[in-house]
Scaffold this motif. Sequence first.
Motif, mmCIF file in Angstrom:
data_model
loop_
_atom_site.group_PDB
_atom_site.id
_atom_site.type_symbol
_atom_site.label_atom_id
_atom_site.label_comp_id
_atom_site.label_asym_id
_atom_site.label_seq_id
_atom_site.Cartn_x
_atom_site.Cartn_y
_atom_site.Cartn_z
ATOM 1 N N MET A 1 15.204 3.439 1.913
ATOM 2 C CA MET A 1 14.164 2.640 1.300
ATOM 3 C C MET A 1 13.012 3.549 0.869
ATOM 4 S SD MET A 1 11.890 -0.428 3.004
ATOM 5 C CE MET A 1 10.787 0.469 4.062
ATOM 6 N N GLU A 2 12.616 3.423 -0.369
ATOM 7 C CA GLU A 2 11.438 4.128 -0.853
ATOM 8 C C GLU A 2 10.213 3.443 -0.255
ATOM 9 O OE1 GLU A 2 9.152 5.089 -5.042
ATOM 10 O OE2 GLU A 2 11.099 4.113 -5.058
ATOM 11 N N PHE A 3 9.238 4.211 0.173
ATOM 12 C CA PHE A 3 8.078 3.638 0.845
ATOM 13 C C PHE A 3 6.983 3.259 -0.142
ATOM 14 C CE2 PHE A 3 8.631 3.231 5.267
ATOM 15 C CZ PHE A 3 9.837 3.877 5.466
ATOM 16 N N THR A 4 7.178 2.106 -0.756
ATOM 17 C CA THR A 4 6.174 1.535 -1.640
ATOM 18 C C THR A 4 5.593 0.304 -0.958
ATOM 19 O OG1 THR A 4 7.754 0.078 -2.737
ATOM 20 C CG2 THR A 4 7.471 2.296 -3.686
ATOM 21 N N VAL A 5 4.456 -0.119 -1.426
ATOM 22 C CA VAL A 5 3.827 -1.328 -0.897
ATOM 23 C C VAL A 5 4.775 -2.514 -1.053
ATOM 24 C CG1 VAL A 5 1.925 -2.952 -1.299
ATOM 25 C CG2 VAL A 5 1.479 -0.485 -1.232
ATOM 26 N N LYS A 6 5.379 -2.647 -2.213
ATOM 27 C CA LYS A 6 6.289 -3.770 -2.476
ATOM 28 C C LYS A 6 7.468 -3.772 -1.494
ATOM 29 C CE LYS A 6 9.116 -5.831 -6.098
ATOM 30 N NZ LYS A 6 9.580 -5.731 -7.477
ATOM 31 N N ASN A 7 8.078 -2.612 -1.279
ATOM 32 C CA ASN A 7 9.219 -2.538 -0.366
ATOM 33 C C ASN A 7 8.823 -2.790 1.082
ATOM 34 O OD1 ASN A 7 11.105 -2.149 -2.355
ATOM 35 N ND2 ASN A 7 11.134 0.069 -2.151
ATOM 36 N N LEU A 8 7.653 -2.328 1.484
ATOM 37 C CA LEU A 8 7.203 -2.597 2.850
ATOM 38 C C LEU A 8 6.952 -4.086 3.063
ATOM 39 C CD1 LEU A 8 4.913 0.466 3.539
ATOM 40 C CD2 LEU A 8 6.976 -0.175 4.793
ATOM 41 N N ASN A 9 6.389 -4.755 2.072
ATOM 42 C CA ASN A 9 6.164 -6.194 2.205
ATOM 43 C C ASN A 9 7.479 -6.974 2.176
ATOM 44 O OD1 ASN A 9 3.368 -6.119 2.616
ATOM 45 N ND2 ASN A 9 3.017 -5.898 0.423
ATOM 46 N N LYS A 10 8.459 -6.471 1.434
ATOM 47 C CA LYS A 10 9.795 -7.070 1.458
ATOM 48 C C LYS A 10 10.430 -6.882 2.840
ATOM 49 C CE LYS A 10 12.188 -6.145 -2.184
ATOM 50 N NZ LYS A 10 13.110 -5.496 -3.145
ATOM 51 N N PHE A 11 10.253 -5.701 3.410
ATOM 52 C CA PHE A 11 10.724 -5.405 4.765
ATOM 53 C C PHE A 11 10.107 -6.403 5.755
ATOM 54 C CE2 PHE A 11 9.821 -3.266 8.813
ATOM 55 C CZ PHE A 11 11.094 -2.891 9.203
ATOM 56 N N LEU A 12 8.811 -6.683 5.617
ATOM 57 C CA LEU A 12 8.141 -7.663 6.478
ATOM 58 C C LEU A 12 8.826 -9.022 6.397
ATOM 59 C CD1 LEU A 12 4.289 -7.241 6.011
ATOM 60 C CD2 LEU A 12 5.621 -6.847 8.067
ATOM 61 N N PHE A 13 9.107 -9.454 5.190
ATOM 62 C CA PHE A 13 9.717 -10.770 4.984
ATOM 63 C C PHE A 13 11.045 -10.884 5.723
ATOM 64 C CE2 PHE A 13 12.481 -13.684 2.616
ATOM 65 C CZ PHE A 13 11.709 -14.828 2.650
ATOM 66 N N PHE A 14 11.886 -9.852 5.637
ATOM 67 C CA PHE A 14 13.225 -9.918 6.220
ATOM 68 C C PHE A 14 13.287 -9.500 7.686
ATOM 69 C CE2 PHE A 14 14.285 -9.718 1.674
ATOM 70 C CZ PHE A 14 15.084 -10.845 1.595
ATOM 71 N N LYS A 15 12.458 -8.534 8.091
ATOM 72 C CA LYS A 15 12.575 -7.975 9.446
ATOM 73 C C LYS A 15 11.468 -8.418 10.408
ATOM 74 C CE LYS A 15 16.250 -5.564 8.620
ATOM 75 N NZ LYS A 15 17.523 -5.884 9.257
ATOM 76 N N VAL A 24 0.252 -11.206 6.970
ATOM 77 C CA VAL A 24 0.080 -9.752 7.065
ATOM 78 C C VAL A 24 0.727 -9.099 5.845
ATOM 79 C CG1 VAL A 24 0.655 -7.694 8.423
ATOM 80 C CG2 VAL A 24 0.034 -9.835 9.595
ATOM 81 N N ARG A 25 -0.034 -8.226 5.159
ATOM 82 C CA ARG A 25 0.479 -7.548 3.966
ATOM 83 C C ARG A 25 -0.019 -6.110 3.904
ATOM 84 N NH1 ARG A 25 2.451 -11.842 4.221
ATOM 85 N NH2 ARG A 25 2.884 -13.345 2.580
ATOM 86 N N VAL A 26 0.869 -5.201 3.518
ATOM 87 C CA VAL A 26 0.489 -3.818 3.253
ATOM 88 C C VAL A 26 -0.151 -3.791 1.868
ATOM 89 C CG1 VAL A 26 1.319 -1.455 2.933
ATOM 90 C CG2 VAL A 26 2.393 -2.927 4.647
ATOM 91 N N LYS A 27 -1.293 -3.118 1.758
ATOM 92 C CA LYS A 27 -1.985 -3.004 0.470
ATOM 93 C C LYS A 27 -1.935 -1.587 -0.093
ATOM 94 C CE LYS A 27 -3.277 -7.235 0.087
ATOM 95 N NZ LYS A 27 -2.725 -8.100 -0.936
#
Length: 151
Positions: A1-15, A24-27
């Motif tokens: 996984m590339e560490f972008t804000v979008k991917n981290l927030n997607k990770f939050l949704f699933f994990k 909670v959101r990464v900005k």
Amino acid sequence: MEFTVKNLNKFLFFKLPSAFICGVRVKEINDTACLVTVRHRWINQNPFNSMYFAVQAMAAELSTGALVMRQIHKSGKKISMLVANNKGNFSKKATGRIKFSCNEGYKIEEAIRNTIATGEGQTFWMKSIGTDEKGVQVSEMDFEWSVRIKQ
């Protein structure tokens, strides 16, 4: 996984769906700093009309943990990570949008280098500061991270 804000927030949704549902959101994230926000809402409140401490802890932990995940990814090695300990101090009611920032990403690289070299687990503390919309500190949390190379 590339560490972008979008991917981290997607990770939050699933994990980490409870963190995602609470808002909670990464900005922002880079090698040394991470900014996470969460807004005080009905879903994350306590009986005293402020943000529940555990929601603040989720956001604060993410601001440190995302930096650890990023450095592990950059190492190219299979390394486990775990919160071994934590401390928190709550100095003001958390209402409105709260920003949790960690600027201690520089601590991670040495620990990862040492666990790769020795095969032994390494620990280090990272601090996250929570501030409200006026810039007033509402909480401060410290997390002791443990990293160990997977055999």
